[in-house]
Motif scaffolding. Structure first.
Motif, mmCIF file in Angstrom:
data_model
loop_
_atom_site.group_PDB
_atom_site.id
_atom_site.type_symbol
_atom_site.label_atom_id
_atom_site.label_comp_id
_atom_site.label_asym_id
_atom_site.label_seq_id
_atom_site.Cartn_x
_atom_site.Cartn_y
_atom_site.Cartn_z
ATOM 1 N N TYR A 134 11.234 17.238 5.009
ATOM 2 C CA TYR A 134 10.975 18.303 5.972
ATOM 3 C C TYR A 134 12.218 18.737 6.744
ATOM 4 O O TYR A 134 12.271 19.860 7.254
ATOM 5 C CB TYR A 134 9.927 17.848 6.997
ATOM 6 N N GLU A 135 13.213 17.861 6.875
ATOM 7 C CA GLU A 135 14.244 18.093 7.874
ATOM 8 C C GLU A 135 15.088 19.344 7.635
ATOM 9 O O GLU A 135 15.548 19.967 8.593
ATOM 10 C CB GLU A 135 15.153 16.869 8.024
ATOM 11 N N SER A 182 0.839 -1.191 0.000
ATOM 12 C CA SER A 182 0.000 0.000 0.000
ATOM 13 C C SER A 182 0.879 1.247 0.000
ATOM 14 O O SER A 182 2.039 1.205 0.390
ATOM 15 C CB SER A 182 -0.927 -0.005 1.218
ATOM 16 N N ARG A 183 0.280 2.360 -0.436
ATOM 17 C CA ARG A 183 1.031 3.612 -0.532
ATOM 18 C C ARG A 183 0.480 4.638 0.448
ATOM 19 O O ARG A 183 -0.731 4.782 0.594
ATOM 20 C CB ARG A 183 0.957 4.176 -1.954
ATOM 21 N N TYR A 184 1.391 5.335 1.129
ATOM 22 C CA TYR A 184 0.997 6.395 2.045
ATOM 23 C C TYR A 184 0.718 7.691 1.294
ATOM 24 O O TYR A 184 1.429 8.040 0.346
ATOM 25 C CB TYR A 184 2.125 6.687 3.050
ATOM 26 N N ALA A 185 -0.306 8.396 1.734
ATOM 27 C CA ALA A 185 -0.531 9.768 1.264
ATOM 28 C C ALA A 185 0.249 10.683 2.203
ATOM 29 O O ALA A 185 -0.319 11.385 3.051
ATOM 30 C CB ALA A 185 -2.015 10.100 1.281
ATOM 31 N N ALA A 186 1.551 10.627 2.086
ATOM 32 C CA ALA A 186 2.429 11.331 3.026
ATOM 33 C C ALA A 186 3.784 11.515 2.374
ATOM 34 O O ALA A 186 4.062 10.985 1.296
ATOM 35 C CB ALA A 186 2.552 10.543 4.326
ATOM 36 N N ARG A 187 4.639 12.275 3.066
ATOM 37 C CA ARG A 187 6.013 12.474 2.626
ATOM 38 C C ARG A 187 6.944 12.005 3.730
ATOM 39 O O ARG A 187 6.564 11.968 4.903
ATOM 40 C CB ARG A 187 6.263 13.951 2.315
ATOM 41 N N SER A 188 8.171 11.665 3.352
ATOM 42 C CA SER A 188 9.122 11.218 4.361
ATOM 43 C C SER A 188 9.685 12.412 5.125
ATOM 44 O O SER A 188 9.619 13.568 4.663
ATOM 45 C CB SER A 188 10.265 10.438 3.704
ATOM 46 N N TRP A 189 10.273 12.127 6.286
ATOM 47 C CA TRP A 189 10.895 13.187 7.077
ATOM 48 C C TRP A 189 12.007 13.878 6.290
ATOM 49 O O TRP A 189 12.288 15.061 6.505
ATOM 50 C CB TRP A 189 11.438 12.616 8.383
ATOM 51 N N MET A 194 7.510 8.290 7.716
ATOM 52 C CA MET A 194 6.479 8.988 6.961
ATOM 53 C C MET A 194 5.742 9.977 7.870
ATOM 54 O O MET A 194 5.348 9.642 8.991
ATOM 55 C CB MET A 194 5.503 7.991 6.357
ATOM 56 N N ILE A 195 5.570 11.183 7.342
ATOM 57 C CA ILE A 195 4.976 12.280 8.100
ATOM 58 C C ILE A 195 3.661 12.679 7.442
ATOM 59 O O ILE A 195 3.593 12.902 6.226
ATOM 60 C CB ILE A 195 5.925 13.503 8.126
ATOM 61 N N GLY A 196 2.599 12.777 8.259
ATOM 62 C CA GLY A 196 1.282 13.129 7.746
ATOM 63 C C GLY A 196 1.073 14.632 7.636
ATOM 64 O O GLY A 196 1.954 15.435 7.959
ATOM 65 N N ALA A 197 -0.138 14.990 7.206
ATOM 66 C CA ALA A 197 -0.457 16.400 7.005
ATOM 67 C C ALA A 197 -0.398 17.203 8.292
ATOM 68 O O ALA A 197 -0.183 18.416 8.266
ATOM 69 C CB ALA A 197 -1.850 16.520 6.368
ATOM 70 N N ASP A 198 -0.591 16.524 9.433
ATOM 71 C CA ASP A 198 -0.528 17.214 10.726
ATOM 72 C C ASP A 198 0.878 17.231 11.303
ATOM 73 O O ASP A 198 1.078 17.568 12.470
ATOM 74 C CB ASP A 198 -1.492 16.563 11.719
ATOM 75 N N GLN A 199 1.865 16.861 10.468
ATOM 76 C CA GLN A 199 3.277 16.858 10.857
ATOM 77 C C GLN A 199 3.611 15.795 11.902
ATOM 78 O O GLN A 199 4.630 15.878 12.581
ATOM 79 C CB GLN A 199 3.723 18.241 11.365
ATOM 80 N N GLN A 200 2.769 14.784 12.017
ATOM 81 C CA GLN A 200 3.008 13.689 12.954
ATOM 82 C C GLN A 200 3.514 12.461 12.205
ATOM 83 O O GLN A 200 3.235 12.276 11.012
ATOM 84 C CB GLN A 200 1.716 13.333 13.704
ATOM 85 N N VAL A 201 4.257 11.602 12.902
ATOM 86 C CA VAL A 201 4.719 10.341 12.325
ATOM 87 C C VAL A 201 3.519 9.422 12.134
ATOM 88 O O VAL A 201 2.789 9.129 13.086
ATOM 89 C CB VAL A 201 5.760 9.667 13.241
ATOM 90 N N ILE A 202 3.311 8.981 10.890
ATOM 91 C CA ILE A 202 2.162 8.113 10.622
ATOM 92 C C ILE A 202 2.574 6.726 10.124
ATOM 93 O O ILE A 202 1.719 5.867 9.921
ATOM 94 C CB ILE A 202 1.200 8.743 9.612
ATOM 95 N N GLY A 203 3.861 6.486 9.948
ATOM 96 C CA GLY A 203 4.254 5.157 9.517
ATOM 97 C C GLY A 203 5.741 5.039 9.231
ATOM 98 O O GLY A 203 6.455 6.042 9.122
#
Length: 319
Positions: free
Chosen positions: A107-108, A97-104, A215-224
């Protein structure tokens, strides 16, 4: 010409279209960022293509780990299937499956200390959930420590478990005490403090955590967490080694005491049980993370050695 056109021949692209069940491949991307595999990115899934036969065992490990992680609701990709089709790719392909997110990693460079601390706090909670999976439930194929990489360069890289060899931490500690202007007798205290860390029981670990796997979600939290090719039952501190990361995390090396405290305290709260104090973990990871004197060929490594010594003096005052 896209990466998809470069890597896949027209017949392979046609087989890919069939496997994806789409009329054409517009919007389908291919990335070669990973050392070990290409990734075909479809809207709802990712196809992982080993670059050569050497990397097939890693994809097999990941395929074995993902169903277990799903059973314990660990935030990781879900295994959707595997494809064996020589007309498409010469090695087995893993579909996840694919995350709707970007990796850290995305953002770093713009993150401040608060953001890094928030990310590590979330990461500590996810790692705790993974480490809480009973080892007895781990499939036999990943119930042993991760083997050395088949790549000659990667095989030379040090991992946390390498420092568990008898006498290695002691040798490094004495050299660092001298560099820090501290008496050698302090090493006895350090070894006493870090012993509970070294004696932690093995857990299922990711073992290759870095900025590209978080993986970081839209709320800037770690989601996976992604890329479980190195999963195995080994020392839990394998997942706390910044030596697995790229350059970005070391921009904060002067603040490692703050970051490691947030990282470890979050983990300890989520996992529970009798775990060492964050100071012991910070001391151990400072020792093993020190650039060796013989490796100080660049200004960056020399600066890191200075920061290691400064961090060591600071944590020495806490223990």
């Amino acid at each position: 010409m896209s990466a998809l056109d470069v890597v896949l021949t027209p017949p392979q692209r046609e087989r890919l279209r069939v496997h994806l069940g789409v009329p054409e491949l517009s919007g389908i991307e291919l990335t070669g960022e990973g050392w070990h595999r290409f990734a075909v990115l479809a809207p709802d899934r990712v196809l992982l293509l080993p670059r050569s036969h050497r990397w097939v065992p890693g994809l097999d490990r990941e395929a074995a780990a993902l169903p277990l992680l799903a059973a314990y609701d660990i935030p990781a990709p879900r295994l959707l299937g595997r494809i064996t089709d020589d007309e498409f790719w010469p090695y087995p392909v893993t579909v996840i499956s694919r995350y709707a997110a970007r990796s850290w990693a995305a953002y770093e460079n713009s993150a401040d200390l608060v953001a890094v601390q928030r990310m590590l706090t979330g990461l500590g909670q996810v790692i705790a959930d993974c480490h809480s999976i009973p080892v007895s439930q781990v499939p036999e194929s990943i119930a042993a420590p991760t083997p050395h990489s088949p790549d000659p360069f990667e095989a030379e890289l040090r991992h946390f478990v390498d420092y568990l060899e008898p006498g290695r931490v002691e040798k490094i500690s004495y050299a660092l005490a001298e560099a820090a202007g501290l008496p050698g007798t302090r090493v006895d205290r350090w070894l006493e403090v870090i012993r509970p860390c070294l004696d932690l029981a093995p857990t299922l670990t990711h073992r290759d955590l870095n900025e590209g796997q978080i993986m970081i979600g839209a709320d800037q939290q770690v989601i996976g967490l992604i890329d479980w090719e190195s999963a195995g039952v080994q020392h839990p501190l394998s997942d706390f080694d910044f030596g697995e990361w790229g350059f970005g995390i070391f921009a904060w090396e002067a603040e490692f005491s703050t970051l490691r405290r947030a990282f470890w305290d979050s983990y300890a709260r989520a996992r529970g049980g009798d775990l060492p104090d964050w100071r012991a973990v910070h001391l151990l990871m400072t020792i093993i993370g020190a650039p060796p004197p013989e490796g100080l060929a660049t200004a960056w490594t020399r600066r890191r050695r200075q920061l290691t010594v400064a961090n060591l003096r600071q944590v020495d005052g806490l223990v």
